[in-house]
Design a protein around this motif. Structure first.
Motif, short mmCIF file in Angstrom:
data_model
loop_
_atom_site.label_atom_id
_atom_site.label_comp_id
_atom_site.label_asym_id
_atom_site.label_seq_id
_atom_site.Cartn_x
_atom_site.Cartn_y
_atom_site.Cartn_z
N LEU A 7 0.65 -1.39 -0.01
CA LEU A 7 0.33 0.01 -0.04
C LEU A 7 0.88 1.57 0.13
N LEU A 8 1.85 1.37 1.01
CA LEU A 8 2.84 2.86 1.16
C LEU A 8 3.47 3.33 -0.57
N ALA A 9 4.06 1.67 -0.95
CA ALA A 9 4.98 1.94 -1.41
C ALA A 9 3.72 1.95 -3.12
N SER A 54 18.33 7.43 0.57
CA SER A 54 17.12 7.86 1.69
C SER A 54 16.40 6.22 2.44
N ALA A 55 16.92 5.26 1.50
CA ALA A 55 16.91 3.85 1.95
C ALA A 55 16.95 3.74 3.87
N ALA A 56 18.57 4.14 3.99
CA ALA A 56 18.99 4.27 4.49
C ALA A 56 18.58 4.63 6.23
N PHE A 57 17.25 6.63 5.72
CA PHE A 57 17.02 7.26 6.55
C PHE A 57 16.14 6.82 7.06
N ALA A 58 14.79 6.28 5.68
CA ALA A 58 13.91 5.80 6.29
C ALA A 58 13.79 4.79 7.05
N ALA A 93 3.72 15.46 2.28
CA ALA A 93 2.30 15.26 1.35
C ALA A 93 2.28 13.30 2.07
N LEU A 94 2.83 13.43 2.24
CA LEU A 94 3.29 12.24 2.53
C LEU A 94 3.16 11.73 3.84
N LEU A 95 3.38 12.75 5.04
CA LEU A 95 3.17 12.38 6.32
C LEU A 95 1.26 13.00 6.25
N ARG A 96 0.75 13.52 5.45
CA ARG A 96 -0.82 14.55 5.50
C ARG A 96 -1.49 12.89 5.01
N VAL A 115 12.72 11.02 5.99
CA VAL A 115 12.38 10.40 7.46
C VAL A 115 10.70 10.33 7.69
N ALA A 116 10.18 11.37 6.67
CA ALA A 116 8.91 11.36 6.05
C ALA A 116 8.51 10.13 6.18
N LEU A 117 9.36 8.99 5.32
CA LEU A 117 8.96 7.76 5.01
C LEU A 117 8.60 7.11 6.12
N GLY A 118 9.66 7.09 6.68
CA GLY A 118 10.35 6.18 8.62
C GLY A 118 8.89 6.56 9.18
#
Length: 207
Positions: A7-9, A54-58, A93-96, A115-118
């Motif tokens: 769903l998230l991806a 990006s992947a590491a920070f998420a 937008a992702l957080l919303r 970061v928001a994704l994580g």
């Protein structure tokens, strides 16, 4: 594989990703990406640099890492003001979208997209490894989707290319989820292209 991860991806998740080309529009205009082979090289380069970071920070954010430290780290790694702006717009937008589905902690300020994704992944019950995989996957699928519009590429051939990149996405995500020190890979042409792209009066994508 978790259905929540799917769903998230999903590119249809209403987080505004469709409005961004991941630097592809600037690369196409500059003549660096003209066909499917060029797109393959572009996506592999992006995955190995921006994708890994990006992947590491998420993954770190999903694991409960200090948000202020992660934000400062991404600021230091994102030299282009235009890319920082785009990252925060996507994060917002992702957080919303995430808040409509899950209970998220209150962020003190806008967050970079990884970061928001994580944060959203953790709220959704995903693991850091799954957050990393979602980030790595999004690094290639966004520009790949944009390539169909920008270059008129065959969507079947384009998705076949993304499928061939699946093992690379898995490898990048696995590495990102287990690193001791957050990576600082750079992609100077993406930084330069983003600054040029931001000056255009007419463009298809926000970044």
């Amino acid at each position: 594989m978790s259905t929540t991860l799917l769903l998230l991806a999903d590119g249809r998740f209403p987080a505004g990703g469709h409005a961004h080309s991941g630097g592809l529009e600037a690369a196409v205009t500059a003549g660096r990406v003209r066909d499917l082979d060029d797109l393959d090289a572009f996506l592999r380069g992006r995955l190995a640099t921006v994708g890994l970071v990006s992947a590491a920070f998420a993954a770190a954010a999903c694991a409960g890492g200090d948000i202020h430290t992660l934000e400062a780290g991404l600021d230091a790694r994102t030299l282009s003001p235009a890319l920082r702006k785009a990252s925060r717009a996507q994060g917002r937008a992702l957080l919303r979208a995430g808040r409509t589905l899950w209970t998220l902690p209150t962020a003190e300020r806008e967050l970079h997209h990884p970061v928001a994704l994580g944060v959203v992944a953790a709220a959704a019950g995903l693991t850091p490894a799954e957050a990393a995989l979602t980030a790595a996957y999004g690094t290639v699928t966004g520009p790949a989707s944009a390539a169909v519009r920008l270059l008129g590429l065959d969507p079947y051939a384009t998705h076949a290319l993304v499928a061939r990149l699946a093992p690379d996405c898995d490898a990048v995500a696995a590495r990102a989820a287990t690193v001791d020190d957050l990576p600082a890979c750079s992609a100077p042409l993406l930084d330069i292209g983003a600054e040029t792209h931001a000056t255009w009066e007419v463009r298809l994508f926000a970044s």
